[in-house]
Design a protein around this motif. Sequence first.
Motif, mmCIF file in Angstrom:
data_model
loop_
_atom_site.group_PDB
_atom_site.id
_atom_site.type_symbol
_atom_site.label_atom_id
_atom_site.label_comp_id
_atom_site.label_asym_id
_atom_site.label_seq_id
_atom_site.Cartn_x
_atom_site.Cartn_y
_atom_site.Cartn_z
ATOM 1 N N ILE A 233 -97.056 -26.160 52.022
ATOM 2 C CA ILE A 233 -97.188 -26.811 50.981
ATOM 3 C C ILE A 233 -97.410 -28.383 51.258
ATOM 4 N N ILE A 234 -96.534 -29.021 52.273
ATOM 5 C CA ILE A 234 -96.705 -30.337 52.532
ATOM 6 C C ILE A 234 -97.859 -30.767 53.136
ATOM 7 N N ASP A 235 -98.411 -29.681 54.214
ATOM 8 C CA ASP A 235 -99.551 -30.094 55.194
ATOM 9 C C ASP A 235 -100.778 -30.028 54.184
ATOM 10 N N ILE A 236 -100.919 -28.828 53.276
ATOM 11 C CA ILE A 236 -102.202 -29.007 52.420
ATOM 12 C C ILE A 236 -102.100 -30.306 51.312
ATOM 13 N N SER A 237 -100.843 -30.693 50.730
ATOM 14 C CA SER A 237 -100.706 -31.797 49.924
ATOM 15 C C SER A 237 -101.129 -33.144 50.550
ATOM 16 N N ASP A 238 -100.718 -33.231 51.816
ATOM 17 C CA ASP A 238 -101.251 -34.331 52.531
ATOM 18 C C ASP A 238 -102.602 -34.300 52.836
ATOM 19 N N ALA A 242 -102.149 -35.816 47.855
ATOM 20 C CA ALA A 242 -100.970 -35.947 47.180
ATOM 21 C C ALA A 242 -100.185 -37.378 47.525
ATOM 22 N N VAL A 243 -99.222 -37.748 46.448
ATOM 23 C CA VAL A 243 -98.370 -38.893 46.964
ATOM 24 C C VAL A 243 -97.217 -38.325 47.517
ATOM 25 N N PHE A 258 -99.027 -36.213 42.433
ATOM 26 C CA PHE A 258 -100.307 -36.790 42.591
ATOM 27 C C PHE A 258 -100.448 -38.207 41.414
ATOM 28 N N GLU A 259 -101.130 -38.893 41.752
ATOM 29 C CA GLU A 259 -101.223 -39.961 40.908
ATOM 30 C C GLU A 259 -101.920 -39.643 39.680
#
Length: 299
Positions: A233-238, A242-243, A258-259
């Motif tokens: 989840i962190i990898d995809i969000s980066d 994503a903030v 996200f902003e």
Amino acid sequence: MRHLRATAICPASCGEIVQGMIGDCNFLITCPIALYTKVSVHLGVNVPINTDSDKVYYHKALQAVNKTLAFFGMDHLKAFVTVSSDIPRGIGLASSTADITAACLATAQALGKEISNDTIADIALSIEPSDGIMYPGAVLFDHISGCLRKSLGLLPELDVYIIDIGQQVDTEKFNGIKDLKEKNKQKEQVVKHALRLALKAFRQSDLKPLGNAMKMSAVAHQSILFKSHLTDIIDISDRYHAVGVNVAHSGSAIGVFFEKGQIPPEDFWKEIRYIMQAHNMSYRIIKTFTDSKGPRILK
């Protein structure tokens, strides 16, 4: 005597921005969001009291009402309490603390009294380990003893997507894990670094260190409450800018930030779907946003 009534709401917290121990002090940084518990209190000498089935669901809110009445020396009064909440239970969104906070605030209001956030925190901590959402904005808060209570200011306006796998974790049982202190000690240096980043983020109104603090604390916490899908989840969000990503440190929820107004593309959700399928997890997404206004009375 006239019947006294009031209603209050309290926001949830999307897990914590950072959580851990430094020295012997437990702490967390709250992450208040726009999901709410609403508590209505009706006080009087001859008010009907809650049924046994209510007591099963509302027992912490009822305790909070009784403790607030005792605090003001009004425990001769009876209370009828109703709780309605859109905060999912047991996944780490501070649903119990929200119940307790709204109950204290509504009771004080019904009595025509002022109650401080510190007093609400004291009452909450006398019932169970508690989040710091009785304070507006983000706070640095000792969720066990309450010895640390420091306002960090308003959270930036962010859209929040909570990944809810529906798995419940009991807060009191979690805080009773026998080697919890030892495990917290092992991640203390990382947590210190995450805390420094978070404090810098609030001081400078900078989203980057805020997101990094969240991720650092979330990953460090894997040794205590493992979430198999977190790294993916962190990898995809980066990759989709994503903030940051945070976790419920004593729950199963993961928050992706996200902003405000930055809408994740369809491909992001496709990839989330693949990740959850790969980990054999059913889930739902709860979309909300940060809310720094704190608990409040409903007129």
